[in-house]
Design an enzyme around this catalytic site. Sequence first.
Site, PDB file in Angstrom:
ATOM      1  N   ARG A  42       0.837  -1.215   0.000  1.00 44.58           N
ATOM      2  CA  ARG A  42       0.000   0.000   0.000  1.00 44.58           C
ATOM      3  C   ARG A  42       0.864   1.253   0.000  1.00 44.58           C
ATOM      4  NH1 ARG A  42      -5.220  -1.421   3.034  1.00 44.58           N
ATOM      5  NH2 ARG A  42      -4.928  -3.617   3.441  1.00 44.58           N
ATOM      6  N   LYS A 123      -5.004 -18.875   6.023  1.00 40.32           N
ATOM      7  CA  LYS A 123      -6.006 -18.906   7.080  1.00 40.32           C
ATOM      8  C   LYS A 123      -5.916 -17.618   7.924  1.00 40.32           C
ATOM      9  CE  LYS A 123      -3.640 -20.803  10.953  1.00 40.32           C
ATOM     10  NZ  LYS A 123      -3.087 -19.531  11.251  1.00 40.32           N
ATOM     11  N   LYS A 157       4.374 -29.807   6.217  1.00 41.07           N
ATOM     12  CA  LYS A 157       5.596 -30.098   6.979  1.00 41.07           C
ATOM     13  C   LYS A 157       6.058 -31.511   6.640  1.00 41.07           C
ATOM     14  CE  LYS A 157       4.839 -26.879  10.779  1.00 41.07           C
ATOM     15  NZ  LYS A 157       6.039 -26.055  10.834  1.00 41.07           N
ATOM     16  N   HIS A 215      -4.556 -26.538  11.726  1.00 40.79           N
ATOM     17  CA  HIS A 215      -3.367 -27.377  11.921  1.00 40.79           C
ATOM     18  C   HIS A 215      -3.654 -28.691  12.672  1.00 40.79           C
ATOM     19  CE1 HIS A 215      -1.570 -23.821  10.467  1.00 40.79           C
ATOM     20  NE2 HIS A 215      -1.173 -23.268  11.584  1.00 40.79           N
ATOM     21  N   LYS A 302       0.209 -21.202  23.579  1.00 43.01           N
ATOM     22  CA  LYS A 302       1.350 -20.301  23.438  1.00 43.01           C
ATOM     23  C   LYS A 302       1.919 -19.991  24.805  1.00 43.01           C
ATOM     24  CE  LYS A 302       0.227 -18.053  19.082  1.00 43.01           C
ATOM     25  NZ  LYS A 302       1.302 -18.572  18.247  1.00 43.01           N
TER      26      LYS A 302
HETATM   27  C1  BG6 Z   1       0.576 -20.026  12.346  1.00 43.38           C
HETATM   28  C2  BG6 Z   1      -0.113 -19.386  13.512  1.00 43.38           C
HETATM   29  O1  BG6 Z   1      -0.365 -20.599  11.484  1.00 43.38           O
HETATM   30  O2  BG6 Z   1       1.451 -21.035  12.797  1.00 43.38           O
HETATM   31  C3  BG6 Z   1       0.896 -18.863  14.529  1.00 43.38           C
HETATM   32  O3  BG6 Z   1      -0.931 -18.321  13.058  1.00 43.38           O
HETATM   33  C4  BG6 Z   1       1.879 -19.939  14.908  1.00 43.38           C
HETATM   34  O4  BG6 Z   1       0.204 -18.388  15.688  1.00 43.38           O
HETATM   35  C5  BG6 Z   1       2.476 -20.564  13.664  1.00 43.38           C
HETATM   36  O5  BG6 Z   1       2.899 -19.385  15.729  1.00 43.38           O
HETATM   37  C6  BG6 Z   1       3.347 -21.755  14.020  1.00 43.38           C
HETATM   38  O6  BG6 Z   1       3.945 -22.250  12.869  1.00 43.38           O
HETATM   39  P1  BG6 Z   1       5.285 -23.099  12.962  1.00 43.38           P
HETATM   40  O7  BG6 Z   1       5.488 -23.612  11.593  1.00 43.38           O
HETATM   41  O8  BG6 Z   1       6.344 -22.167  13.447  1.00 43.38           O
HETATM   42  O9  BG6 Z   1       5.011 -24.176  13.981  1.00 43.38           O
END
Ligand code: BG6
Length: 433
Positions: A42, A123, A157, A215, A302
Site C-alpha cells: 500500500r 487462514k 511439513k 493445523h 502459546k
Molecule cells: C501459524 C499461527 O499458522 O502457525 C501462529 O498463526 C503460529 O500463531 C504458527 O505461531 C506456528 O507455525 P510453525 O510452523 O512455526 O510451527
Amino acid sequence: MKTTLVIFGITGDLAQRKLLPALANIIEADKAGELMIIGVSRRAIGQFEVLGEHHQLSGTTSLFQMDLDNPADYQRLKEHINAEEDEQVLFYLSVPPDSAGGIIEHLGQAGLNAPSNKLLLEKPFGVDLASAQAMVDHTAAYFHESQIYRIDHYLAKEMAQNIVTFRARNAIFSYLWSSQYIERIEVVALESITIEGRAAFYEQTGALRDFVQGHLLQLLALTLLPLPTDDDLNWDSLPTRRQAALDTLIPADPARAVRAQYDTYKTEVDNPDSQTETFVSLELRSSDPAWQGIPLALTTGKALSRKKTEVRVHFRRTNTAQSNYLIFKIQPDEAIAIDLVTKKPGYDQEVEHQKLSYMYPPGERRPDAYEQVIVDAINSRKSLFATSSEVLRAWEILAPLQEAWAQQTDIKTYSVGADAREVLGDALNRSQI
Ligand code: BG6
C-alpha cells in the site's frame, strides 16, 4: 510454464519471515521454473527495504504500490503483469482476513481470474461456520475451486507428510491401525512464543481458530484417514481421504474441552476484559467403526515451557505387557519413535523403556513447509491444500465449543513459561502432553 507470483502484503510479517526465504531457497534449488515475483504494497517502499537479506531475489522481483480498494489500480496491476498466453499468474493473499474478500472481488472484476490464474489463500478461513461459508461463496463467485489453494502449512511439513507415507508403506502398522489395537491418539502443538505483537490478529482469532481449526484437525485427519489396502497411495486422493476422516468426527463436547489464557496476555493486547484463549485442549470422538470409542486428544498453547509438535499413537496393552506408543515428532526434532519395553541389562530380569527411533540426519537440508506449498501451487499439485469442504467441516466440529465459550467470562489463566501439563491440571485426565 512461466509463472508470475503476485504477493499481496509483501511487507507483512508472513512474507518477510516465511515467503521471501522460501522463494530464495526454491529459486536456488531450481524448483520454481521461470518465475517473476511482484510484491504489492500500500505504501511506497524501496526494493532494498522489502528484500532485506534476500537480495538474490532482486533480479526476479518488482514492486507495485496500489490502493487495495481502488478498482482502477487493479487495471494498472493487470497491465503491469502483462501476462502472456503461456503464463500462469498466482495471487498470494498474505493479508489480514478482513482484506481478503475485497481483493478477491477486485481481482475478479478486473478479469484477473483467467482459468490459468490461481489464488493462494492464508487462514483463518472465516471465524466460524457461517463466516467461512460466506467466504467460500464469495470466493466461488470469482474463482473456480480448482484455482483456489488454501494454505495450511502444517499439512506441508515434512513429518506431517511422513505420517501418510509411514502408514501407507509399513504393513506392520496398517494391521494395527484401528481402535482394536489403539486406545488413544494425541496431537500436541505447544509453543514457547507469545503472540509476538500480533495483538489485533490474535484478539479476533485465539488458539481454537488459529491452531485447532486447521493445523491440529488436519494432523488428526492424516492419522485417521482411510488408506487404500490394495494399491499404492495416490496423493491426489489425499484431500478426499482427509475429508472422510473429518466427516466421521463427532462435533466437540464442551464438557471435554478446556481453554486458558497466559497471564500477561490482557496487558499485551491492552484489553483488560479479553476472553481470548491462548491454550486449548479437547477430546474428540469418531463415529467411524474403525475409531469408535477412543479419545482423540488435541492440545495447543502459546507461552508454554517449550515448543513441541507431535502426534502420539498409544497402543493397547495386553493383560501383562506394558503399552507401547508411536510418536511422529514434527518439530523441533523431526523423528519417528516407538516406545518399547525391553529387558534392563543385569541379573534381575527388570524391564525398562527404550525408544527405537529414526531421526532425519542433522544438517541435511529439507524443504520448509512454505517452500513446499509454493512449489506445489506452481505445479498445480493440490494434495497438501485444504478444500472448502474440509474447512467447513472443521468449523462444524468446533461449533459447539465456540457457542459455549461465547457465553463464558471467566477464562482461566496460566503463567508465561508454564508446563502444558500444569495448565491442564486434572482436566481431561491427560497422562502426558
Ligand atoms: C501459524 C499461527 O499458522 O502457525 C501462529 O498463526 C503460529 O500463531 C504458527 O505461531 C506456528 O507455525 P510453525 O510452523 O512455526 O510451527
